[in-house]
Design an enzyme around this catalytic site. Structure first.
Site, PDB file in Angstrom:
ATOM      1  N   ASP A 183      36.398  39.178  36.920  1.00  0.00           N
ATOM      2  CA  ASP A 183      35.118  38.991  36.241  1.00  0.00           C
ATOM      3  C   ASP A 183      35.351  38.063  35.056  1.00  0.00           C
ATOM      4  OD1 ASP A 183      32.309  39.610  35.605  1.00  0.00           O
ATOM      5  OD2 ASP A 183      33.142  40.641  33.857  1.00  0.00           O
ATOM      6  N   GLU A 267      32.765  36.129  41.343  1.00  0.00           N
ATOM      7  CA  GLU A 267      31.325  35.901  41.441  1.00  0.00           C
ATOM      8  C   GLU A 267      31.009  34.428  41.712  1.00  0.00           C
ATOM      9  OE1 GLU A 267      28.766  38.758  38.668  1.00  0.00           O
ATOM     10  OE2 GLU A 267      30.380  37.781  37.567  1.00  0.00           O
ATOM     11  N   ASP A 349      33.040  45.061  31.471  1.00  0.00           N
ATOM     12  CA  ASP A 349      33.736  43.986  32.179  1.00  0.00           C
ATOM     13  C   ASP A 349      34.731  44.516  33.213  1.00  0.00           C
ATOM     14  OD1 ASP A 349      32.342  42.088  30.688  1.00  0.00           O
ATOM     15  OD2 ASP A 349      33.831  42.121  29.080  1.00  0.00           O
TER      16      ASP A 349
END
Length: 365
Positions: A183, A267, A349
């Site tokens: 992330d 992502e 996170d």
């Protein structure tokens, strides 16, 4: 066989520097002329393409006012038209980044294909068309194979580089059992599902005061004067230092992730939408999110790894990694930790990295 680019710094002689300056100017002129011609024809209701620009360039060479276009190699001029054609195709495909006119104050470059240079692999000598002597290149790494094309460039700080495109066999890394979810963020540049964190170096902030001081000095100089040009070089070197530091950190981080993990979940980010937030745009550009994803993808392809990109709409941050339920309250960036109904307490996170890891593995199967 992978197509890779090897970039080297070189030190031209005075004669070579003059020829390169002339070449850069002609390349810029050919590109701008084609772009201007395209806009002119478009206003008249006509569409143009590479063939039209090439014919227009031929006519310009026949014009007595532009005979200096014949003093440089013809290949870089034709390559500039191909770059413009590629720029238009990219714009029509994405709707982003309409081609702009080039100016002499930015980075300068000229591209050559195999017919416009000679390369002696045994002696490591590279000679460009219209030049009598080979370039004095600092060969920082070796390569095998014959160069198919190359690009010569000059940075704003006055340094010369040559980027050589070659096909090379890259040995894949041995398979490992470890997988990870990543992330990316601003506080910590990357948080991994295994608990590893890569701190954000905040390169721009580190050099902000130095850059501001140098920029103020530049603003006080008379534009075009000798002192102005000297100070402009100082500012360019600071910008170059920031870019190189950022690039170095990104390469080290992505190489470590690729070396240690077989599958990397990450992502799918829409950077051009993210930077619309004026409060965060500077930090997002400094974090280099787009380059992180790009490097992970091509390095994974090189070394036999896999990058599993999940949807940007996947609720990785507000989904409990233990029970799968979503955070029910109002969600914002200010929330750094939260508690789930099942009793689990999450760091925002790290929880997102774990969820990205799970979803990445699911999509990778």
């Amino acid at each position: 066989m992978k197509l890779i680019a090897c970039k080297y710094r070189f030190y031209p002689t005075n004669e070579q520097a003059l020829m390169l300056a002339h070449t850069f100017g002609c390349v810029r002129f050919a590109y701008n002329s084609a772009l201007g011609y395209s806009k002119e024809q478009y206003d008249l209701g006509n569409k143009t393409n590479y063939n039209d620009w090439s014919k227009n360039l031929t006519q310009l060479k026949k014009n007595p006012d532009f005979t200096w276009l014949k003093d440089v190699a013809s290949v870089p001029l034709q390559q500039s038209l191909k770059h413009l054609d590629k720029g238009f195709k990219s714009f029509f495909k994405s709707g982003f980044g309409y081609p702009k006119f080039k100016n002499k104050h930015g980075n300068q470059s000229a591209s050559y294909v195999g017919t416009a240079f000679r390369f002696d692999a045994g002696k490591q000598l590279l000679t460009l068309a219209k030049m009598k002597q080979p370039l004095k290149i600092k060969w920082s790494r070796s390569f095998t194979g014959k160069p198919s094309s190359l690009t010569v460039s000059k940075s704003k700080s006055g340094k010369y580089f040559v980027s050589i495109l070659i096909k090379e066999d890259i040995k894949q890394l041995p398979a490992v059992n470890k997988t990870v979810g990543v992330d990316v963020g601003i506080k910590d540049l990357a948080i991994c599902s295994d608990g590893t964190k890569f701190n954000n170096p905040r390169i721009t902030k580190k050099y902000a005061n130095k850059l501001a001081k140098a920029s103020r000095k530049l603003a006080k100089k008379k534009k075009g004067s000798s002192n102005f040009n000297k100070q402009k070089l100082v500012v360019a070197k600071i910008h170059e230092k920031i870019a190189n530091s950022r690039k170095d950190f990104t390469h080290k981080m992505t190489t470590k992730l690729v070396n240690e993990n077989q599958v990397i979940g990450i992502e799918s980010l829409k950077i051009k939408n993210m930077v619309k937030n004026r409060k965060l745009s500077k930090h997002i550009h400094d974090a280099n999110f787009g380059e992180i994803v790009r490097q992970l993808e091509y390095k994974a392809d090189w070394y036999g790894r896999k990058v599993s990109a999940i949807s940007q709409w996947f609720p990785s941050s507000k989904m409990c990694n233990e029970c799968g339920s979503l955070y029910s309250g109002k969600w914002s960036l200010a929330i750094r930790t939260w508690s789930c109904e099942c009793g689990a307490t999450h760091d925002r996170d790290h929880n997102a990295a774990i969820n990205i890891h799970k979803e990445g593995l699911r999509l990778a199967v």
